[in-house]
Scaffold this motif. Structure first.
Motif, PDB file in Angstrom:
ATOM      1  N   TYR A  16       0.624  -1.322   0.345  1.00 44.86           N
ATOM      2  CA  TYR A  16       0.058   0.104  -0.321  1.00 44.86           C
ATOM      3  C   TYR A  16       0.961   1.515   0.102  1.00 44.86           C
ATOM      4  CZ  TYR A  16      -3.071  -3.849   2.165  1.00 44.86           C
ATOM      5  OH  TYR A  16      -3.720  -5.031   1.917  1.00 44.86           O
ATOM      6  N   PRO A  17       2.149   1.630  -0.957  1.00 44.30           N
ATOM      7  CA  PRO A  17       2.762   2.409  -0.770  1.00 44.30           C
ATOM      8  C   PRO A  17       2.279   4.022  -1.308  1.00 44.30           C
ATOM      9  CG  PRO A  17       1.753   1.848  -4.040  1.00 44.30           C
ATOM     10  CD  PRO A  17       1.356   1.338  -2.318  1.00 44.30           C
ATOM     11  N   ASN A  18       0.816   4.111  -1.214  1.00 46.42           N
ATOM     12  CA  ASN A  18       0.210   5.517  -0.758  1.00 46.42           C
ATOM     13  C   ASN A  18      -0.285   5.998   0.721  1.00 46.42           C
ATOM     14  OD1 ASN A  18       0.668   6.025  -3.464  1.00 46.42           O
ATOM     15  ND2 ASN A  18      -0.904   4.959  -4.633  1.00 46.42           N
ATOM     16  N   GLU A  19      -0.468   5.181   1.152  1.00 42.11           N
ATOM     17  CA  GLU A  19      -1.348   4.522   1.824  1.00 42.11           C
ATOM     18  C   GLU A  19      -0.294   5.407   3.458  1.00 42.11           C
ATOM     19  OE1 GLU A  19      -4.080   3.843  -0.669  1.00 42.11           O
ATOM     20  OE2 GLU A  19      -2.247   3.045  -0.112  1.00 42.11           O
ATOM     21  N   ILE A  20       0.019   3.830   3.664  1.00 40.34           N
ATOM     22  CA  ILE A  20       0.874   3.337   4.744  1.00 40.34           C
ATOM     23  C   ILE A  20       2.129   4.646   5.199  1.00 40.34           C
ATOM     24  CG2 ILE A  20       2.876   2.042   6.148  1.00 40.34           C
ATOM     25  CD1 ILE A  20      -0.202   0.766   4.917  1.00 40.34           C
ATOM     26  N   VAL A  21       1.510   5.356   6.650  1.00 38.20           N
ATOM     27  CA  VAL A  21       2.178   6.822   6.767  1.00 38.20           C
ATOM     28  C   VAL A  21       3.083   6.223   8.447  1.00 38.20           C
ATOM     29  CG1 VAL A  21       2.228   8.279   8.368  1.00 38.20           C
ATOM     30  CG2 VAL A  21      -0.313   8.323   7.060  1.00 38.20           C
ATOM     31  N   ALA A  22       3.201   5.125   8.657  1.00 34.88           N
ATOM     32  CA  ALA A  22       4.203   4.864   9.621  1.00 34.88           C
ATOM     33  C   ALA A  22       3.871   3.637  10.514  1.00 34.88           C
ATOM     34  CB  ALA A  22       4.222   5.724  10.562  1.00 34.88           C
TER      35      ALA A  22
END
Length: 473
Positions: A332-338
């Motif tokens: 999920y390259p555009n969603e995961i923040v940290a």
């Protein structure tokens, strides 16, 4: 920023006020472990400890709590000791993405100063002591153990460097716990299926980059040496073993070469574990030591393990979180923040993510449980919105308090794998797992009243920087 060797890192800690030398005479038991436990109890800024006057051990030096604080972890990365944890996380992730870093091979190493091949007696070579009162014996628990894939021996990435607890069973004999989820268990299975012993090298007192890489849940064919180079920003130095086709950390203080004996098992344990419980006794493989090297007047590094938090939690906190973060980013390259998986080696992980649609956060939680580390750990996943800092526990608790609906947002998945040391597993190695969705509902989920969120006053980020700068003066 790379450290020449273990002593170079200790010198840096001392210069930065993060190494406390204890010159008064102490007893191996219980003083050393008690002092280290006390240091852990005093917070997350505590220094490493160096004991130089140990009753019964002439001239021995024992270093404890070397990575036992966030300042020491920052210094391991060559960053200022007051670097905030979240900044350390993202810098570690940046370096992780530079993997692989080529290694630098050397012909000789400082630990070649002294070599022992006959009448090996670990009780004389190493200053041994029990860590917890109920331990079944003396343990080595912060050594890099090196082994190689026997079916693909030319694949450098499949050579494993891992940290496994080892009980001293005799003068030249150790017991080792190869957890099934770890790479050395694959190598041992290969050897025993062939009826062969598995060659191993054991390096004690190593530079922090390789210790960190060895404690990182990498993929099976990812080299810890190439990751250590990425962590320190330049090629990591290694040297060949003499008895086997294995590579050894160049800067180690002590090296033991030997082999895990095929088909042999002995009773091992109990041992006070990172879960805050004793592990109990189990039948474990045995290592025969055939050769020892060490530097003159070696510094013995040890790791106190017990009820969190201790050094092990700082040592494996960020480097457990970052692989989960990177593996989730691949999906999920555009969603995961940290990702914060610092609690009890990732038995609990907190994931900050953007949402595509209702139910998306729950899918993120399930994906985390199928990563290499998640399969054996990640018993509870907490998923929060992108504006919730997973390293800020008050914010996480706020999300759980206000966003989670017990009927809709608690997902229990029965009978999944877990490391056998989890005291809640039943039977050992099996547990139910839990996802807590503490994100804001998104269509088609329309429950709750979340259309009036409270904004911070303008200029908060500017003032955070101003106050941090003032505090550093």
């Amino acid at each position: 920023m790379a450290y020449k060797d273990f002593r170079d890192f200790l010198n840096t800690l001392e210069k930065e006020g993060q190494l406390l030398k204890i010159t008064d005479e102490v007893k191996p038991e219980p003083d050393i472990s008690a002092a280290t436990r006390a240091a852990s109890n005093l917070g997350d800024q505590t220094p490493a400890l160096m004991f130089t006057n140990i009753y019964g051990y002439n001239d021995a030096k024992i270093a404890m709590n070397v990575m036992g604080s966030w300042p020491n972890h920052a210094l391991m990365m060559g960053m200022p000791k007051n670097t905030p944890l979240k900044v350390q996380f993202f810098e570690f992730a940046r370096r992780y993405s530079t993997f692989p870093m080529p290694v630098q091979r050397e012909e000789t190493a400082p630990f070649h100063e002294v070599e022992i091949t006959e009448d090996i007696n670990l009780f004389e070579i190493l200053p041994l002591f029990r860590l917890n009162q109920g331990d079944g014996g003396f343990y080595i628990d912060k050594a890099c153990v090196i082994s190689r894939d026997l079916e693909d021996p030319e694949n450098f990435g499949k050579q494993n460097v891992g940290i496994y607890r080892m009980q001293v069973k005799g003068k030249d004999r150790l017991g080792i716990q190869p957890v099934p989820q770890h790479d050395i268990a694959i190598h041992l299975r290969q050897a025993e299926e062939r009826g062969e012993n598995l060659p191993v090298a054991i390096a004690l007192g190593c530079e922090p980059a390789i210790t960190t890489a060895a404690a990182t849940p990498l993929l099976y064919d990812q080299s810890e040496y190439e990751m250590a180079g990425a962590i320190q920003g330049e090629p990591y130095r290694i040297v060949k073993a003499k008895d086997a086709d294995l590579d050894i950390p160049w800067g180690a203080e002590v090296v033991l070469e030997g082999e895990i004996l095929a088909g042999e098992r002995e009773f091992e344990g109990p041992f006070g574990e990172f879960t805050g419980h004793y592990s109990g006794g189990r039948s474990m493989p045995v290592i025969k030591i055939n050769r020892v090297y060490h530097r003159k007047n070696p510094i013995f590094e040890h790791l106190y393990i017990g009820m969190p938090w201790t050094e092990t939690d700082y040592m494996i906190g960020v480097n457990t979180s970052v692989p989960l973060y990177q593996q989730l980013k691949e999906a999920y390259p555009n969603e995961i923040v940290a990702v914060n998986a610092m609690y009890t080696h990732g038995l609990v992980a907190i994931i900050s993510t953007k949402r595509r649609y209702g139910g998306f956060a729950k899918a993120v939680g399930m994906r985390a449980m199928t990563t290499p580390h998640g399969l054996g750990y990640c018993k509870m996943i907490i998923v929060v919105d992108e504006d919730v800092d997973p390293f800020n526990l008050p914010q996480v608790m706020w999300a759980l308090s206000t966003k989670l609906h017990p009927k809709h947002d608690v997902i229990v998945i029965p009978d999944l794998s877990i490391m056998p040391l989890d005291p809640g597993a039943n039977p050992a190695g099996i547990t139910h797992k839990l996802i807590l969705d503490a994100t804001t509902p998104l269509a088609p989920e329309t429950r709750g009243h979340y259309d009036q969120p409270l904004d911070s006053p303008p200029g908060v980020e500017k003032w955070e920087k101003i106050i941090q700068q003032l505090l550093q003066k």
